[in-house]
Design an enzyme around this catalytic site. Sequence first.
Site, short mmCIF file in Angstrom:
data_model
loop_
_atom_site.label_atom_id
_atom_site.label_comp_id
_atom_site.label_asym_id
_atom_site.label_seq_id
_atom_site.Cartn_x
_atom_site.Cartn_y
_atom_site.Cartn_z
N GLU A 174 0.84 -1.05 -0.46
CA GLU A 174 -0.25 -0.43 -0.43
C GLU A 174 1.00 1.32 -0.08
O GLU A 174 0.66 2.17 1.28
CB GLU A 174 -0.85 0.47 1.26
CG GLU A 174 -1.96 -1.27 0.70
CD GLU A 174 -3.46 -0.95 1.26
OE1 GLU A 174 -3.19 0.11 2.59
OE2 GLU A 174 -4.46 -1.81 1.82
N GLU A 297 -5.15 -8.60 -0.35
CA GLU A 297 -5.89 -8.16 0.78
C GLU A 297 -7.85 -7.94 0.65
O GLU A 297 -8.05 -7.23 -0.53
CB GLU A 297 -5.74 -7.28 1.35
CG GLU A 297 -4.26 -7.68 2.36
CD GLU A 297 -4.21 -5.48 3.27
OE1 GLU A 297 -4.68 -5.26 3.54
OE2 GLU A 297 -2.07 -5.84 3.13
#
Length: 498
Positions: A174, A297
Amino acid sequence: MSLRGVLNADSGKGTINRNIYGHFSEHLGRCIYEGIWVGEDSPIPNTNGIRNDVVEALKQIRIPVLRWPGGCFADEYHWKDGIGPKETRKRMVNTHWGGVVENNHFGTHEFMELCRQLDCEPYINGNLGSGTVQEMSEWVEYLTFGGVSPMAELRTHNGRKEPWKVTYFGVGNENWGCGGNMRPEYYADEYRRYQTYVRNYDDNRIHRIACGPNSDDYNWMDVLMREAGRFMDSITLHYYTLPTDNWQDKGPATGFDEQAWFTTLQKALRMDDLITRHRTIMDKYDPEGRVGLIVDEWGTWYNVEPGTNPGFLYQQNTMRDALVAGLTLNIFHKHNQRVRMANIAQTVNVLQAVILTEGEKMVLTPTYHVFDMYKVHQDAEMLDLSLDTGSYKLDGSDIPAVTATASRDTQGKIHLSFCNLQHNAEAQVTIDVRGLNGNDLTMTGSTLTGDRIDAHNTFAQPDAVKPQPFESFQLDGGKLTVNLPAMSVTTLELVEKA
Ligand code: AHR
């Protein structure tokens, strides 16, 4: 509701990579500490500090790959803090998750031991956000180099002479957010630089994984594929399912109403569209399909359980989560050409966990049972199944009533899995089965359903929701009729008699 479909049992649509059934475990809340690691001196039965009940449960669902150490934690993690004698390991504050002290007792050796016990592949996520190129490079050397080098020597000094085999390595997490708030152009350059020093030692071959977009950030995907596509083996996608659009009040994990049930499933179904659109961009730069898409995720994200640390992301898990799991796995199967791995967030005690623990007690969640029922699809050949999915309506919106998938495993057994998304109605599905000798089959089935939309397991009632034998089907003259209970996940097995 009556629905029709066709199964071409002799028409394969590509292999369903078992890594789609992967998991993600971060140093977050009670996932690693308590959920997996209890330490050698714990009264909770453990092997080398790792709790036996959790390992057994994860082996039962054939966990193929495990991602670690984060998540946001990965870009703050300095791996050298987690090696050597435990009493001298650095203590730090886990600033992202709950502000608790991280004693680094679970580090590289402990994670590799966990993967050994689980017999699964490690997927290690390196620190690009706050770590150096040298640090990342040395971690790979420490893990995988068998020759003479400072890191190989350090590993030997810490009790492990032989290098490990590590295939999957993530270069940042991220990085558009908690991993450094970078712009895609900047991260693409950083990725190119860091991955240069993620080396293949001996016969170990690293599968380099670039940080991909958050949900529908198509620009991030475009820039990364354009600027760095040729330097990566896979790129990630993160997408979480929230019942609301409000991160401050996502809605409760239990005690929700029909509207929240419907909206959650509607949002989970978005995964199909996201993958389709990201695939289109990937196809533009990589028409041969060399680069994989890893959804490392995914899962539901609700308000934490009342009274628990907001930074621990601990939530219950109900029949709604079971449906999210089933329909999402069906979507991953459909996209098996690009989707080569997925990792549900997170394994134990965090977000859409398959396992919850409390002291020495352990509960298997409805999501766990879906992974158990679906494990038959791992590495199987997906089959051509077309289905009229029907329409499930609520307050002027509609979504498919039923989603399904089918595959043939290496022993020739055929498995069909169905998700009936409707909270209040059964569905009868009639499928023309082609390419099989329809009269010469044995069939068995199991189904997971609940007595209410938030049916779930607790430490007092651990078996309130669990799969039951299912017999409400018949095969007659090549027509398979299945009666799916409301809010259910069902798997059938068809075996041709020799
Ligand atoms: O899974 C919880 C967090 O969600 C992860 O640490 C991060 O990568 C994502 O935002």
